[in-house]
Design an enzyme around this catalytic site. Structure first.
Site, PDB file in Angstrom:
ATOM      1  N   PHE A 140      -1.784 -44.655  26.370  1.00 32.14           N
ATOM      2  CA  PHE A 140      -1.019 -43.697  25.567  1.00 32.14           C
ATOM      3  C   PHE A 140      -1.909 -42.512  25.240  1.00 32.14           C
ATOM      4  CE2 PHE A 140       0.919 -41.715  21.917  1.00 32.14           C
ATOM      5  CZ  PHE A 140       2.247 -41.692  22.294  1.00 32.14           C
ATOM      6  N   ASP A 225     -10.459 -41.274  25.864  1.00 27.37           N
ATOM      7  CA  ASP A 225      -9.542 -40.918  24.787  1.00 27.37           C
ATOM      8  C   ASP A 225      -9.856 -41.821  23.593  1.00 27.37           C
ATOM      9  OD1 ASP A 225      -7.524 -40.484  23.020  1.00 27.37           O
ATOM     10  OD2 ASP A 225      -5.927 -40.424  24.524  1.00 27.37           O
ATOM     11  N   LYS A 254      -6.511 -38.418  14.891  1.00 26.90           N
ATOM     12  CA  LYS A 254      -6.173 -39.449  13.888  1.00 26.90           C
ATOM     13  C   LYS A 254      -7.116 -39.458  12.688  1.00 26.90           C
ATOM     14  CE  LYS A 254      -3.344 -42.697  16.508  1.00 26.90           C
ATOM     15  NZ  LYS A 254      -2.021 -42.411  15.971  1.00 26.90           N
TER      16      LYS A 254
HETATM   17  N1  PLP Z   1      -4.308 -40.667  22.364  1.00 25.82           N
HETATM   18  C1  PLP Z   1      -4.262 -41.884  21.805  1.00 25.82           C
HETATM   19  C2  PLP Z   1      -5.210 -42.941  22.282  1.00 25.82           C
HETATM   20  C3  PLP Z   1      -3.349 -42.172  20.792  1.00 25.82           C
HETATM   21  O1  PLP Z   1      -3.312 -43.392  20.250  1.00 25.82           O
HETATM   22  C4  PLP Z   1      -2.474 -41.148  20.367  1.00 25.82           C
HETATM   23  C5  PLP Z   1      -1.463 -41.405  19.323  1.00 25.82           C
HETATM   24  O2  PLP Z   1      -1.152 -42.505  18.969  1.00 25.82           O
HETATM   25  C6  PLP Z   1      -2.554 -39.890  20.972  1.00 25.82           C
HETATM   26  C7  PLP Z   1      -3.497 -39.680  21.964  1.00 25.82           C
HETATM   27  C8  PLP Z   1      -1.664 -38.776  20.539  1.00 25.82           C
HETATM   28  O3  PLP Z   1      -2.048 -38.321  19.278  1.00 25.82           O
HETATM   29  P1  PLP Z   1      -1.107 -37.371  18.404  1.00 25.82           P
HETATM   30  O4  PLP Z   1       0.069 -38.183  17.966  1.00 25.82           O
HETATM   31  O5  PLP Z   1      -1.987 -36.932  17.257  1.00 25.82           O
HETATM   32  O6  PLP Z   1      -0.709 -36.228  19.270  1.00 25.82           O
END
Ligand code: PLP
Length: 398
Positions: A140, A225, A254
């Site tokens: 994700f 990520d 986050k």
């Molecule tokens: N990358 C990861 C690993 C995530 O868990 C998330 C959101 O849960 C995102 C990217 C996307 O983040 P945002 O909701 O702040 O755009």
């Protein structure tokens, strides 16, 4: 002065019905106040929150140093554009760089934006003709079109095709699949060090070092990520630090600024150099309030010894939740990496979330069968025990 009168949950829900696009499933509760591991609803009920802010509130609700830093900063300078220098952004970048791999930072406001920046940087760094990025099934990376294209989950793509070209999807934790997917147009591999939304999937210890080797052999960038795993969530500042390797780029958001919206990309200096003036930008990115909150977040973690507390909490969760696990029972597996916890059930987890909520405990369910906990790193052992008691009681009844 503009004031907000306290409405009942029902009254707030009526406002949403009329004026807010219903693109989220919401619990029928309006939250009005938070402190540490607790939140209160408009009716005055208190909840123990083991999923505060969807992982953003790693220091719990309203951490005092962050509140203080933001209060002070908004009275001094709220926002100036990135055409100026601003001390909080410079100091926060230094702190992130010194606690990771000596890279340089680009700031934005969310995880998806950080991933977008990483996609652009990987492409521009590789040069003409090399644009493909390998990502993992069940991963994700966010909801903007680039980040969504990187997210190898068809259920999130439905209705939004055609996606951005150039993503190749492979199973997670499978080095041979990555090796097979590489071709002369590949520029990067983008993975989560632990899949969060995908169910708290922890890869084998050889996986990240193996990806590093593959990327070096094929001159690819390794992009981690760390949006969900950053800032001590796993017991180290960044999850890659559990292994003997470093990425070329990592994406953060986050918990980065103690619950204030902030995202960042950290890139190894040679890679960062490919992003030249005018190539990428974010109006609010790195603003003084968000970066000042980030500095206060780092200070809180260090001065309160919270990385060590994560280890204590992880041991307690492992011990308490591990007791629920049995091959023939409801709990198949418990996965604990710091304060990132997945409880894999043999049944749908939705009733577990609802029953916990009735008992004033907030947890999350992801991928239908995984109860996900992202508790704050300053949770007390008593609060941990209380939550585990409730979870055990609820799961036994399912
Ligand atoms: N990358 C990861 C690993 C995530 O868990 C998330 C959101 O849960 C995102 C990217 C996307 O983040 P945002 O909701 O702040 O755009």
């Amino acid at each position: 002065m503009a004031t907000i009168e306290t409405m009942t949950s029902q009254e707030t829900m009526h406002l949403f019905d009329r004026y807010v696009i219903p693109n989220y499933k919401r619990y029928p509760i309006s939250l009005v106040r938070g402190e540490g591991a607790y939140v209160w609803d408009a009716e005055g009920n208190r909840y123990l929150d083991l999923f505060p802010g969807w992982g953003c509130n790693l220091l719990g609700h309203c951490p005092p140093r962050v509140v203080e830093a933001v209060r002070e900063q908004v009275g001094q300078l709220i926002h100036v554009p990135n055409t100026w220098y601003m001390e909080p952004q410079g100091r926060f970048a230094q702190q992130l760089s010194e606690r990771s791999f000596g890279g340089q930072c680009f700031f934005c406001n969310s995880g998806a934006e950080a991933v977008e920046a990483a996609i652009k940087l990987a492409r521009v760094h590789a040069g003409k003709g090399r644009y493909k990025i390998i990502t993992c099934e069940n991963g994700f990376h966010g909801r903007t079109l680039g980040a969504l294209s990187a997210t190898a989950q068809p259920k999130y793509h439905e209705g939004f095709e055609p996606l951005l070209a150039g993503f190749t999807y492979v199973p997670y934790n499978d080095l041979a699949a990555v090796a097979r997917a590489i071709d002369e147009e590949t520029c990067a591999v983008l993975v989560e060090p632990i899949q969060g939304e995908g169910g708290v999937n922890v890869p084998d210890p050889e996986y990240l070092p193996g990806l590093r080797r593959l990327c070096d052999e094929h001159r690819l960038l390794l992009v981690l990520d760390e949006v969900q795993t950053c800032m001590g969530r796993t017991g180290k500042w960044f999850a890659y630090q559990h292994y003997d390797m470093t990425p070329d780029i990592m994406t953060l958001a986050k918990a980065l600024s103690g619950g204030i919206a902030c995202g960042a990309l950290v890139a190894e200096p040679n890679v960062a150099a490919s992003l030249r003036p005018g190539m990428h930008a974010s109006t609010f990115g790195g603003n003084p309030v968000a970066t000042r909150a980030g500095i206060a977040t780092i200070e809180t973690i260090e001065e309160e010894g919270l990385l060590e507390n994560v280890e204590r909490l992880a041991a307690r969760f492992r011990e308490r939740l591990g007791r629920l696990q049995s091959p023939s029972g409801v709990v198949h597996q418990v996965r604990v990496r710091g304060v990132m916890i997945g409880i894999e059930l043999a049944v749908d987890g939705t009733p577990v979330v609802a029953a916990c909520m009735e008992r004033r405990l907030l947890v999350n369910c992801t991928h239908s069968t995984v109860i996900r906990l992202l508790p704050p790193m300053n949770l007390t052992l008593d609060q941990c025990d209380e939550a585990c008691d409730t979870l055990a009681e609820v799961i036994q009844k399912v």
